[in-house]
Design a protein around this motif. Structure first.
Motif, mmCIF file in Angstrom:
data_model
loop_
_atom_site.group_PDB
_atom_site.id
_atom_site.type_symbol
_atom_site.label_atom_id
_atom_site.label_comp_id
_atom_site.label_asym_id
_atom_site.label_seq_id
_atom_site.Cartn_x
_atom_site.Cartn_y
_atom_site.Cartn_z
ATOM 1 N N GLN A 580 8.271 16.272 11.596
ATOM 2 C CA GLN A 580 8.252 15.941 13.002
ATOM 3 C C GLN A 580 8.175 14.395 13.479
ATOM 4 O OE1 GLN A 580 5.395 18.746 14.680
ATOM 5 N NE2 GLN A 580 7.022 19.632 15.764
ATOM 6 N N THR A 581 7.404 13.700 12.446
ATOM 7 C CA THR A 581 6.870 12.296 12.721
ATOM 8 C C THR A 581 7.518 11.319 11.512
ATOM 9 O OG1 THR A 581 4.773 12.722 11.844
ATOM 10 C CG2 THR A 581 5.202 12.869 14.269
ATOM 11 N N GLY A 582 7.972 12.140 10.417
ATOM 12 C CA GLY A 582 8.136 11.031 9.345
ATOM 13 C C GLY A 582 8.725 11.850 8.161
ATOM 14 N N VAL A 583 8.241 11.320 6.867
ATOM 15 C CA VAL A 583 9.107 12.351 5.766
ATOM 16 C C VAL A 583 7.864 12.438 4.740
ATOM 17 C CG1 VAL A 583 11.366 11.493 6.141
ATOM 18 C CG2 VAL A 583 9.693 10.009 4.521
ATOM 19 N N ASP A 584 7.999 13.542 4.143
ATOM 20 C CA ASP A 584 7.188 13.920 3.011
ATOM 21 C C ASP A 584 7.929 13.577 1.929
ATOM 22 O OD1 ASP A 584 4.317 15.020 3.699
ATOM 23 O OD2 ASP A 584 5.855 16.076 5.229
ATOM 24 N N PHE A 614 3.339 10.791 2.495
ATOM 25 C CA PHE A 614 3.835 10.783 3.887
ATOM 26 C C PHE A 614 4.038 9.242 4.541
ATOM 27 C CE2 PHE A 614 2.746 11.051 8.351
ATOM 28 C CZ PHE A 614 3.907 11.523 8.788
ATOM 29 N N ILE A 615 4.987 9.351 4.793
ATOM 30 C CA ILE A 615 5.548 8.047 5.485
ATOM 31 C C ILE A 615 5.772 8.317 7.083
ATOM 32 C CG2 ILE A 615 7.224 5.889 5.730
ATOM 33 C CD1 ILE A 615 7.619 6.255 2.795
ATOM 34 N N ASP A 616 4.938 7.864 7.959
ATOM 35 C CA ASP A 616 5.049 7.880 9.363
ATOM 36 C C ASP A 616 5.887 6.824 10.050
ATOM 37 O OD1 ASP A 616 4.843 8.549 12.217
ATOM 38 O OD2 ASP A 616 2.525 8.829 11.742
ATOM 39 N N PHE A 617 7.121 7.582 10.785
ATOM 40 C CA PHE A 617 7.926 6.391 11.262
ATOM 41 C C PHE A 617 7.336 5.697 12.760
ATOM 42 C CE2 PHE A 617 11.170 9.103 9.157
ATOM 43 C CZ PHE A 617 11.389 8.084 8.338
ATOM 44 N N ALA A 618 6.028 6.255 13.165
ATOM 45 C CA ALA A 618 5.477 5.817 14.332
ATOM 46 C C ALA A 618 6.266 5.989 15.533
ATOM 47 C CB ALA A 618 4.930 4.335 14.104
ATOM 48 N N GLY A 636 15.860 0.945 -8.144
ATOM 49 C CA GLY A 636 17.267 0.124 -7.746
ATOM 50 C C GLY A 636 17.151 -1.239 -7.443
ATOM 51 N N THR A 637 17.994 -1.957 -7.294
ATOM 52 C CA THR A 637 17.893 -3.341 -7.250
ATOM 53 C C THR A 637 17.094 -3.645 -6.084
ATOM 54 O OG1 THR A 637 20.041 -3.660 -8.080
ATOM 55 C CG2 THR A 637 19.268 -5.437 -6.876
ATOM 56 N N ASN A 638 17.108 -3.063 -4.785
ATOM 57 C CA ASN A 638 16.547 -3.716 -3.706
ATOM 58 C C ASN A 638 15.638 -2.496 -3.049
ATOM 59 O OD1 ASN A 638 17.780 -6.258 -3.119
ATOM 60 N ND2 ASN A 638 19.666 -4.824 -3.209
ATOM 61 N N GLY A 639 15.372 -1.497 -3.927
ATOM 62 C CA GLY A 639 14.251 -0.564 -3.462
ATOM 63 C C GLY A 639 15.181 0.831 -3.056
ATOM 64 N N SER A 640 14.399 1.873 -2.818
ATOM 65 C CA SER A 640 15.131 3.083 -2.334
ATOM 66 C C SER A 640 14.826 3.205 -0.685
ATOM 67 C CB SER A 640 14.702 4.087 -3.112
ATOM 68 O OG SER A 640 14.884 4.152 -4.341
ATOM 69 N N HIS A 641 15.947 3.756 -0.118
ATOM 70 C CA HIS A 641 15.835 3.877 1.148
ATOM 71 C C HIS A 641 16.192 5.022 1.753
ATOM 72 C CE1 HIS A 641 16.799 -0.469 0.532
ATOM 73 N NE2 HIS A 641 15.917 -0.868 1.302
ATOM 74 N N VAL A 656 10.707 3.987 2.758
ATOM 75 C CA VAL A 656 10.929 2.900 1.631
ATOM 76 C C VAL A 656 9.640 3.836 0.578
ATOM 77 C CG1 VAL A 656 10.690 1.240 0.019
ATOM 78 C CG2 VAL A 656 12.029 0.842 2.120
ATOM 79 N N PRO A 657 10.206 4.639 -0.263
ATOM 80 C CA PRO A 657 8.977 5.210 -1.126
ATOM 81 C C PRO A 657 7.903 4.176 -1.793
ATOM 82 C CG PRO A 657 11.180 6.241 -1.881
ATOM 83 C CD PRO A 657 11.475 4.834 -0.947
ATOM 84 N N GLY A 658 6.846 4.700 -1.529
ATOM 85 C CA GLY A 658 5.953 3.803 -2.151
ATOM 86 C C GLY A 658 5.513 2.487 -1.344
ATOM 87 N N SER A 659 6.112 2.679 0.248
ATOM 88 C CA SER A 659 5.828 1.461 0.893
ATOM 89 C C SER A 659 5.751 2.038 2.517
ATOM 90 C CB SER A 659 6.935 0.506 1.209
ATOM 91 O OG SER A 659 6.829 -0.470 1.982
ATOM 92 N N SER A 660 6.558 1.759 3.450
ATOM 93 C CA SER A 660 6.041 2.211 4.675
ATOM 94 C C SER A 660 7.597 2.480 5.424
ATOM 95 C CB SER A 660 5.436 1.283 5.585
ATOM 96 O OG SER A 660 6.032 0.019 5.499
#
Length: 731
Positions: A580-584, A614-618, A636-641, A656-660
């Motif tokens: 509902q608010t982000g991605v697991d 868990f990444i919240d899209f706010a 990957g070259t520029n990270g995963s999205h 971005v996994p591992g980020s926000s």
């Protein structure tokens, strides 16, 4: 007794066969008088052994070669001889009697002077020009009424052998015995019949030689059969050991130091190797299993040679899957996933956009291609469609896009930019197998324009399987199917239905229906293959691919909030769940079983644990319309999205996994993103946008909407229609 005249028309060894069946055991077949015989170097008599019922007749065939190994011309004179003419005799034409021929070679007498069937063995030979063949043993015996083969327990490792024992049983032989090999009213006459003929049902699993010695070739089960004449035994199972552990790594790795990931450039190659430890705890290097790329648009395999095709990520896996491995068991076993990343930026491609809304009466639905190789990038010449499209899913190589339309299933040829109608079934394309062998459609899925099922009446809802190679369709009366996902080896597809069922399709098995309850609305499989995931109203359900059994709820991945959509990465065991608010982001650690053990449906699932991020899209609660997960899920070259298209919000959501997380605002006038696709490198998405009715290029490396391509689709009433069916050609 049997008449020779019934069976005489089998052999012609000279220009003409002597009249009748007559002649003694040394009578010859004489070539025409005007031909001189070449020098005979060798005589051969076939078959090499004979087992025959007393009173029956069979044929032998002599042949000769000269001293240089060539054919003898004209045909020489062949004679036949029996070492015991009271057991077997041979006619001038090479017909072998299980007993004694009469003087004219018409009647084969299979009884002795006391009226009992003749039993015994003799050797027969054939000669020409003083050269004699090797002897052929003829075994004469009572009629065989049944044959049994002793069963064998356990399994046999690759190249391991087993000697089978067969028993020929006869109800006419006296006295009867009760040894257990034959029925109480029969006698074991195995010692009288000479040799058995041995065969197997699947030579890919094991081979059986002329002596009944079976050699294990590859995992699976084969039936072993012994026969005498026209009487054959039932199948006796021979099991070649299944793998318990499959290790996939680079060829040439030092012992105990397997390489399980690599980053290479386009066109580079790697040599793969799969080793297995079987049920007997025996290791086989370069095991007889399949090595597969689950993303052939990124990397392809020819044998054990892997070639990088395009930037992105691919999971390389080794699997024991029928029909090449595990034949007769249908219990797939998977290796670790080899994590391959192909560096670089995706090459130019073509984006295809259309609308699910039918155009005004008298006009034709169209699709526009957007070729990113031109500068500036603009909409191309419109492509006519047979009906308004509700879906567009490409095969892995990008050569064909499959569309559900109001006219039926259609195929987009991306080379010619032309569309053809394949089948009149009106449904939505749910998935295309990674190897391109299967397309799954359903008319229970929602039309993207109306948000309601294409066919709202449950009893009329169908699941359809289309095979491109044969251009054939299988139709099943199965309601509620709304999403589907294939395993990376294309062995199975898991189809989520909103009635609580999961349909499991495999080209090697009968379609199954699993009932897990609740409402199912999406499906995904883990990159390495052993688990399928179903998005359910009660949470995330996990099914073991090897036996289709739902895993204990306690073992399921943790989720932060209510699940909406599912996806998986290509080169790592990662499941992504939009909530509902982000991605697991669920990273699975899969541990193969420990040998020795038996692989069967009760023991086959490997162990698995999960780590959640868990990444919240706010953005507060939202409804996810589409989830896009990159093939290169761990880098990957520029990270995963990871990209989510939300309903009713003029933003594209990026994690971005591992980020926000981040929210990319669409241009003024845009109401919401409707449909889109991601390039293979995971750096760009193209999105159809409502409000502006444009197809927008979203750069994920700087989170910007960098280009808007206008469309001119219209609805039946003439008002603008949004581009709500958009796909990116993989290559």
């Amino acid at each position: 007794m049997q008449s020779c005249a019934v069976k005489i028309g089998v052999v012609v060894l000279a220009a003409a066969l002597m009249s009748g069946c007559g002649g003694g055991s040394t009578t010859s077949i004489t070539p025409p008088s005007n031909q001189s015989a070449a020098t005979v170097g060798q005589v051969t008599l076939t078959p090499s052994s004979i087992s025959i019922v007393a009173g029956e007749v069979t044929q032998v065939t002599p042949s000769a070669v000269n001293l240089t190994g060539g054919p003898v011309s004209p045909l020489p004179t062949f004679t036949f001889n029996s070492s015991n003419t009271s057991i077997t005799s041979v006619s001038p034409g090479g017909q072998v009697c299980g007993g004694v021929w009469d003087a004219l070679f018409i009647v084969c007498n299979g009884n002795d002077a006391s009226g009992n069937p003749i039993v015994g063995a003799a050797l027969i030979t054939s000669s020409a020009e003083g050269v004699s063949s090797a002897p052929v043993q003829v075994s004469v015996h009572p009629s065989v009424t049944s044959i049994t083969v002793d069963p064998v327990a356990g399994c046999f490792s690759v190249k391991q052998t087993h000697q089978f024992t067969a028993h020929a049983c006869s109800t006419s032989a006296m006295p009867h015995d009760t040894t257990g090999a034959c029925a109480p009213n029969a006698k074991d006459i195995s010692s009288q019949i000479g040799t058995f003929t041995w065969t197997q049902t699947s030579a890919g699993v094991a081979t059986v030689d002329t002596n009944g010695v079976a050699t294990s070739v590859a995992p699976g089960v084969t039936g072993v059969i012994a026969s005498v004449g026209t009487v054959a035994s039932p199948f006796t199972n021979f099991r070649s050991c299944m793998p318990v552990v499959i290790r996939l790594h680079l060829n040439g790795d030092p012992a105990g130091q397997p390489t399980t990931s690599s980053s290479i450039a386009v066109a580079a190659t790697l040599t793969m190797q799969a080793d297995m430890v079987d049920e007997n705890n025996v290791t086989t290097n370069s095991a007889p299993v399949s090595i597969i790329s689950n993303n052939t648009e990124i990397a392809q395999l020819t044998g054990v040679t892997l070639t990088a095709e395009s930037p992105g990520g691919a999971g390389i896996l080794a699997a024991c899957i029928p029909p090449t491995c595990g034949t007769g068991l249908n219990t797939p076993v998977y290796s670790n996933v080899f994590n391959l990343t192909v560096s670089g930026t995706s090459p130019v491609t073509t984006i295809y956009a259309t609308t699910s809304f039918s155009p005004p009466s008298g006009t034709t639905p169209t699709m526009i291609p957007i070729d990113t190789s031109v500068s500036p990038i603009v909409a191309g010449t419109a492509i006519d469609l047979p009906g308004a499209a509700n879906s567009l899913v490409f095969n892995a190589l990008g050569t064909t896009g499959y569309m559900g339309t109001t006219a039926g299933l259609a195929a987009l040829d991306t080379t010619s930019n032309s569309v053809s109608l394949l089948d009149p079934f009106v449904g939505k394309v749910l998935a295309v197998a990674p190897d391109g062998s299967t397309v799954i459609l359903s008319n229970a899925a929602n039309d993207p324009g109306t948000g309601t099922p294409i066919e709202p009446v449950g009893p009329s809802q169908r699941l359809v399987i289309f095979s491109p190679s044969s251009n054939t369709v299988q139709s099943f009366v199965l309601p509620g199917a709304v999403a589907a996902a294939f395993t990376g080896d294309s062995f199975k597809a898991y189809i989520a239905a909103n009635n609580g069922n999961v349909y499991v399709f495999s080209p090697q098995e009968t379609l199954q229906t699993l009932t897990i309850g609740g409402t199912n609305f999406d499906a995904a499989t883990v990159a390495s293959g052993p688990f399928a995931y179903i998005a359910n109203s009660s949470g995330l359900d996990v099914l073991s691919v090897c036996n289709n059994v739902q895993q204990p709820i306690a073992n399921n991945p943790p989720l932060t909030s209510t699940l909406q959509l599912l996806g998986s990465t290509g080169n790592a065991d990662i499941i992504v769940a939009a909530n509902q608010t982000g991605v697991d982001i669920e990273t699975a650690t899969i541990t193969q079983l420990t040998p020795p053990t038996t692989i069967d449906p009760s023991t086959c699932p490997p162990n698995v644990t999960y780590k959640d991020q868990f990444i919240d899209f706010a953005q507060g609660p939202f409804v996810a319309r589409q989830l896009m997960v990159p093939t290169n899920g761990t880098g990957g070259t520029n990270g995963s999205h990871i990209v989510v298209l939300p309903e009713g919000i003029n933003k594209v959501l990026v994690a971005v996994p591992g980020s926000s997380g981040a929210a990319i605002t669409l241009p003024t006038g845009a109401t919401e993103p409707l449909s889109g696709g991601m390039t293979l490198d995971g750096n760009t998405v193209w999105v159809g946008v409502g409000g502006t009715n444009t197809v927008d290029e979203i750069n994920l490396t700087n989170n910007a909407d960098v280009l808007q391509i206008s469309t001119s689709f219209t609805k039946t009433d003439g008002t603008p229609a949004p581009p709500n069916v958009v796909g990116v050609k993989p290559h």
